[in-house]
Design an enzyme around this catalytic site. Sequence first.
Site, PDB file in Angstrom:
ATOM      1  N   SER B 132       0.805  -1.219   0.000  1.00 52.53           N
ATOM      2  CA  SER B 132       0.000   0.000   0.000  1.00 52.53           C
ATOM      3  C   SER B 132       0.834   1.263   0.000  1.00 52.53           C
ATOM      4  CB  SER B 132      -0.913   0.001   1.208  1.00 52.53           C
ATOM      5  OG  SER B 132      -0.150  -0.168   2.374  1.00 52.53           O
ATOM      6  N   LYS B 172       2.889  10.276   2.910  1.00 51.74           N
ATOM      7  CA  LYS B 172       2.979  11.222   1.807  1.00 51.74           C
ATOM      8  C   LYS B 172       3.615  12.504   2.302  1.00 51.74           C
ATOM      9  CE  LYS B 172      -0.733   9.655  -1.243  1.00 51.74           C
ATOM     10  NZ  LYS B 172      -0.783   8.297  -0.689  1.00 51.74           N
TER      11      LYS B 172
END
Lengths: 217, 217
Positions: B132, B172
């Site tokens: 992921s 992120k």
Amino acid sequence: MDEANLSARQKAILRFIEQFLEENGYPPTIREIGKACKISSTSVVNYNLNKLEREGFLIRDREVSRGLRLTPRARQDRFVRIPLLGRIVASAPVPVPDGDFAILGPDEAVELPRDIVGPNEDLFALQVSGQSMIDAMIDDGDIVVMQAHPADVHNGDLVAVWLTDRGETTLKRIYRESDGRVRLQPANPTMSPIYIDDPSVVRVQGRVVAVIRQTWS
Amino acid sequence: MDEANLSARQKAILRFIEQFLEENGYPPTIREIGKACKISSTSVVNYNLNKLEREGFLIRDREVSRGLRLTPRARQDRFVRIPLLGRIVASAPVPVPDGDFAILGPDEAVELPRDIVGPNEDLFALQVSGQSMIDAMIDDGDIVVMQAHPADVHNGDLVAVWLTDRGETTLKRIYRESDGRVRLQPANPTMSPIYIDDPSVVRVQGRVVAVIRQTWS
DNA sequence: TTATAGCACGAACGTGCGTTCTAAGTCAAC
DNA sequence: GTTGACTTAGAACGCACGTTCGTGCTATAA
């Protein structure tokens, strides 16, 4: 390291000292060594410590409590100094070192725990320049640790290959197909592999053992 | 580290212990400390060592010769022991530690050079489970080193965020847009960012300082 | 069979070890 | 001036420390 000249008891003493040092932050006394190694006499411990010193495994300070330290020969170093040789780019072959470069090598190096690089030897590191390795999930600036001249390259190893027909370095997992072709598989599973019909254009320049990314600044 | 509460004599004792350890491989005795720091009485050395222990600079083992070790607070270590707390998956929040977990923490840890993690404190590590995180160029099995409770999060920091509306953890680069939205930018520049209209659903759980990938086996 | 080396062991020793006790000095607050 | 906390200092203690000595066992080589 050659512990062949040591008796089983001497090896046990060495291992105990190492473990004691790690757990306590200071070396054991002669009596603590004796107790742990089931030696009831301080002179037997003393004799064996003198033997270990003569064999080069430790150094003793005379008439000092806990006055001993292990030499590198005794220790199995927990950290490895890996020369950082420069940069890896897609457009040039990997600057693989030869010979014992670790002695005459560059000042710049990275030190990593043995845990991370495993028992591999002949290691060097390069820093990635550019975005060409993102199919290997390797970013610009990442440090790639490689083993030079790997004796065996197995299917699935992550390797740096220089493709002579393309004039390109790439990092991919390498497989030999049953039909003789070489498959270079990106680590990123969403990307497609390359099939090389002529295996002779594939020059394996190193096997990647670790990648280090620093994101703080 | 705050040595403000220490007298000049106590600072001198600390520096002497550090230097003695480096030179000798074992800590000094109370009398050696006294001799070096011009303290003629063993009870004064004892008093000061107890004070340094109360202030958290060292740990003493009672009634043991040379029974002291410096704590990280006293030492300036070249390597950092980072607890490896478990795994990070996309479907659960990051198990961020609180309190002084380093004392009661898990056995498993990774030791990294200070060079790699920088001056950051409050570090912990997690191993990635699954694919992921590949938009962050982070593979299954990679070790992510994070700082818990970062005091400031700057635009461009690589962070672990738990999105409460999606029930998802993602890694992120975070940016606050001028219109109040939060942009979460994948490290992989070929992928598109996420824009979050409601910043309250974004829970920053740690700032990534390094990523370690082992590819040998 | 003898000699030698390596290793093992207990006992004893002088000195070093950390801890404890008691007394005193310094300094800031009241 | 007094008080209390902090720090200093010497003395003494019991125990731990590493070293040394004498002795014994085993294996190997001559």
